[in-house]
Design an enzyme around this catalytic site. Structure first.
Site, PDB file in Angstrom:
ATOM      1  N   ASP A  20      20.080  17.199 -68.598  1.00  8.59           N
ATOM      2  CA  ASP A  20      20.601  15.939 -68.941  1.00  8.59           C
ATOM      3  C   ASP A  20      20.716  14.912 -67.719  1.00  8.59           C
ATOM      4  OD1 ASP A  20      21.732  14.268 -70.609  1.00  8.59           O
ATOM      5  OD2 ASP A  20      23.766  16.095 -70.812  1.00  8.59           O
ATOM      6  N   HIS A  37      13.548   8.893 -67.143  1.00 10.30           N
ATOM      7  CA  HIS A  37      13.666   9.499 -67.978  1.00 10.30           C
ATOM      8  C   HIS A  37      12.127  10.253 -67.202  1.00 10.30           C
ATOM      9  CE1 HIS A  37      15.794   9.798 -71.293  1.00 10.30           C
ATOM     10  NE2 HIS A  37      14.882   9.409 -71.184  1.00 10.30           N
ATOM     11  N   LEU A 131       4.324  31.952 -61.472  1.00 11.06           N
ATOM     12  CA  LEU A 131       5.644  30.563 -62.302  1.00 11.06           C
ATOM     13  C   LEU A 131       5.379  30.522 -64.353  1.00 11.06           C
ATOM     14  CD1 LEU A 131       8.762  29.927 -62.248  1.00 11.06           C
ATOM     15  CD2 LEU A 131       7.876  28.257 -61.966  1.00 11.06           C
TER      16      LEU A 131
HETATM   17  C1  IPE Z   1      20.288  17.834 -74.890  1.00 16.28           C
HETATM   18  O1  IPE Z   1      20.278  16.885 -73.507  1.00 16.28           O
HETATM   19  C2  IPE Z   1      18.798  17.980 -75.254  1.00 16.28           C
HETATM   20  C3  IPE Z   1      17.808  17.477 -74.169  1.00 16.28           C
HETATM   21  C4  IPE Z   1      18.089  18.077 -72.792  1.00 16.28           C
HETATM   22  C5  IPE Z   1      15.925  18.153 -74.130  1.00 16.28           C
HETATM   23  P1  IPE Z   1      21.143  15.358 -75.058  1.00 16.28           P
HETATM   24  O2  IPE Z   1      21.680  14.751 -74.385  1.00 16.28           O
HETATM   25  O3  IPE Z   1      20.360  15.111 -76.152  1.00 16.28           O
HETATM   26  O4  IPE Z   1      22.771  16.137 -75.629  1.00 16.28           O
HETATM   27  P2  IPE Z   1      23.735  15.893 -76.304  1.00 16.28           P
HETATM   28  O5  IPE Z   1      23.023  14.726 -77.333  1.00 16.28           O
HETATM   29  O6  IPE Z   1      24.033  15.172 -74.516  1.00 16.28           O
HETATM   30  O7  IPE Z   1      24.444  17.092 -76.711  1.00 16.28           O
HETATM   31  C1  IPE Z   2      18.095  14.435 -70.308  1.00 15.82           C
HETATM   32  O1  IPE Z   2      18.550  12.944 -70.567  1.00 15.82           O
HETATM   33  C2  IPE Z   2      16.301  13.817 -71.648  1.00 15.82           C
HETATM   34  C3  IPE Z   2      16.738  14.349 -72.748  1.00 15.82           C
HETATM   35  C4  IPE Z   2      17.179  14.359 -73.796  1.00 15.82           C
HETATM   36  C5  IPE Z   2      14.885  13.832 -73.239  1.00 15.82           C
HETATM   37  P1  IPE Z   2      19.611  12.123 -71.055  1.00 15.82           P
HETATM   38  O2  IPE Z   2      18.582  11.101 -71.915  1.00 15.82           O
HETATM   39  O3  IPE Z   2      20.531  12.761 -72.259  1.00 15.82           O
HETATM   40  O4  IPE Z   2      20.448  11.184 -70.205  1.00 15.82           O
HETATM   41  P2  IPE Z   2      21.932  10.698 -70.809  1.00 15.82           P
HETATM   42  O5  IPE Z   2      22.385  11.924 -71.337  1.00 15.82           O
HETATM   43  O6  IPE Z   2      21.625   9.719 -71.772  1.00 15.82           O
HETATM   44  O7  IPE Z   2      21.969  10.242 -69.691  1.00 15.82           O
HETATM   45 MG    MG Z   3      22.379  13.271 -72.846  1.00 16.24          MG
END
Ligand code: IPE
Ligand code: IPE
Ligand code: MG
Length: 245
Positions: A20, A37, A131
């Site tokens: 995240d 990303h 792995l």
């Molecule tokens: C969780 O992250 C999903 C992934 C890392 C793929 P999100 O950014 O989508 O989760 P929330 O919305 O903060 O709970």
């Molecule tokens: C995690 O990063 C990756 C996915 C959920 C695809 P985010 O896209 O959720 O990044 P933030 O949480 O908005 O910073």
């Molecule tokens: Mg996120």
């Protein structure tokens, strides 16, 4: 960099990672979310390499959740195309590695090209013995458990099993992760302290580790810190343990 000494005999077998903070990482740099990303996806390679050399057996990576479809279409499109671009660029490297890559999640919402690449990656790495990298893509625990329930209900309906055959072990066999051990350590980056529908069944006795570091910055030292923290915990699995002091 601090020198973290890990106990080689107590390395978690299966680590789950909620990757995240890609978007916030990019925003901090005044860049579009997709830049985060991209960075985040490349970081998967480093983390896999580090986990593998530390002796971890499997990593599960939360890369796209069943809820992430609600994001803007351009972002969804970018994320959906990533495995294809990644595969094209890294195929040789992948074949030479000993990583076994599997995908967990729904597959009915992917387009043909993505599905093809996912099948190819799984097929081409299935005999690898190193792995296991479990890419959770269009993954949601509720969807996974619901699917398992449906499959088991169908077996019961067709008289292939009795009610008493429905055990935790049978349920486990109907999850995407049926070939993986339970999660030992769950790591979430970016400061959020929630599970967001990830591996709810599999983390029953996992140790949880939350860090403020955004995923693209989660490097070898951060991984070692997480494992170090894991090694300081006393896992009791509901039993009692004598004081080790
Ligand atoms: C969780 O992250 C999903 C992934 C890392 C793929 P999100 O950014 O989508 O989760 P929330 O919305 O903060 O709970
Ligand atoms: C995690 O990063 C990756 C996915 C959920 C695809 P985010 O896209 O959720 O990044 P933030 O949480 O908005 O910073
Ligand atoms: Mg996120």
């Amino acid at each position: 960099m601090e020198d973290i000494k890990l106990d080689k005999d107590n390395i978690p077998s299966h680590i789950a990672l909620i990757l995240d903070g890609n978007g916030r990482w990019a925003k901090k740099r005044l860049m579009p979310r997709t830049y985060g990303h991209r960075k985040g996806a490349f970081n998967i390679i480093s983390v896999a390499k580090n986990a593998s050399s530390l002796g971890v057996k499997a990593i599960s990576l939360y890369c796209f959740s069943t809820e992430n479809w609600t994001r803007p279409a351009t972002e969804v499109k970018y994320l959906m195309q990533f495995p294809i671009r990644f595969y094209k660029k890294n195929r040789e490297r992948l074949l030479k590695s000993d990583y076994k890559i599997i995908f967990s999640g729904r597959r009915d919402r992917f387009d043909k090209d993505l599905l093809e690449v996912i099948n190819k990656i799984e097929e081409e790495t299935k005999l690898h013995t190193g792995l296991i990298i479990n890419i959770c893509f269009d993954y949601g625990s509720h969807a996974e458990i619901t699917e398992a329930c449906k499959e088991i209900a169908a077996l019961y309906k067709d008289s292939k099993i009795n009610l008493d055959d429905i055990t935790p072990d049978l349920i486990n066999k109907h999850l995407y992760t049926k070939d993986l051990p339970m999660v030992d350590l769950l790591i979430r980056t970016s400061g959020e302290e929630r599970i967001s529908n990830f591996l709810l069944w599999q983390i029953a006795y996992a140790e949880l580790y939350f860090t403020d570091v955004y995923w693209p910055d989660f490097d070898e030292n951060e991984l070692k810190k997480a494992i170090y923290s894991y090694q300081k915990r006393h896992r009791r699995f509901g039993g009692l343990e004598e004081d080790k002091k």
